[in-house]
Design an enzyme around this catalytic site. Sequence first.
Site, short mmCIF file in Angstrom:
data_model
loop_
_atom_site.label_atom_id
_atom_site.label_comp_id
_atom_site.label_asym_id
_atom_site.label_seq_id
_atom_site.Cartn_x
_atom_site.Cartn_y
_atom_site.Cartn_z
N CYS B 86 -4.29 0.56 -0.30
CA CYS B 86 -4.59 1.63 0.63
C CYS B 86 -6.03 2.15 0.44
CB CYS B 86 -3.54 2.73 0.50
SG CYS B 86 -3.47 3.82 1.94
N HIS B 196 1.88 0.01 0.74
CA HIS B 196 2.14 0.54 -0.61
C HIS B 196 3.33 -0.15 -1.28
CE1 HIS B 196 -0.62 3.96 -0.71
NE2 HIS B 196 -0.37 4.13 0.57
N GLU B 198 4.01 -0.32 -4.29
CA GLU B 198 4.48 0.46 -5.44
C GLU B 198 5.55 1.46 -5.03
OE1 GLU B 198 1.70 0.87 -3.85
OE2 GLU B 198 0.94 2.92 -3.91
#
Lengths: 79, 220
Positions: B86, B196, B198
């Site tokens: 990002c 994302h 994660e």
Amino acid sequence: MKAKIKVTLKNGVLDPQGKAIEGALGSLGFSGIDHVRQGKYFEIDLKSTDKAKAKAQLDDICKKLLANTVIENYEIELA
Amino acid sequence: MKSAVILFPGINRERDMARALEAVTGHKPAIVWHTETTLPKVDLVAVPGGFSYGDYLRCGAIAARSPIMADIRAKAARGLKVLGVCNGFQIITEAGLLPGALLRNSGLKFVCREVKLKVENTRTFFTNRMKQGDVVRCPVAHGEGNYICDAETLKALEDNGRVVFRYAEGTNPNGAMSDIAGIVNEAGNVIGMMPHPENMIEPLHGNTDCRPLFESLLAA
């Protein structure tokens, strides 16, 4: 010395902000507007009195930070 | 697999990234403040998401010129693995570690939702546990993820399998050319992506589709 620097998107690079402004101008009833492109403007005060040196430094400044030369052009005006 | 997460003012996803790295590698990543000039001895540097410097000038532009970036650039040139997510993708692209640029989303809106990601290259340090063409669910949250590069760069990316992730099934949230969601550098050690991963590795995230991406780090 004072420098005025304009940073603009290169031709062909999509400018959704310019497009939105274009749309808003239409909504306000302004006619005859073909295209709007948005850019950035910087004013820098320099200690230097040597125009050539200042120009070279500003060129470096534009390349290294003020403009992303992948997508933007820049113009330097010294006064 | 030792890692470091770089922290700039305005970054807000560093804990998510650190948690994901620790969950999979078993090592707590070092958190490195941007004014440091030397990285600790690590195998991977993660540049997380957020709004470094409030997105002033251009997203990632100021962070890309931070003191720590010189060491990241030098070590990346010698093979250090770098993952930018990002704002991290924007930062490493502004730093010249990846080609192209990330523009304002074509729809002008900040987009925060889930997309489908197609894995296009499984020979990278972040995708070696995946199968070619796998489609995973992954969240995005950005206002400027519209990837652009010149025709020559695009050809080089496409011809050499350097588009690692592509938005699939009509989920391109930002108008990125060729549905590009993530790319890798020529040497294969620097990956940048807008989504994302994660935030999609634990059951509490609602889905663990992206866990194998982090597990790929173990084999790399």
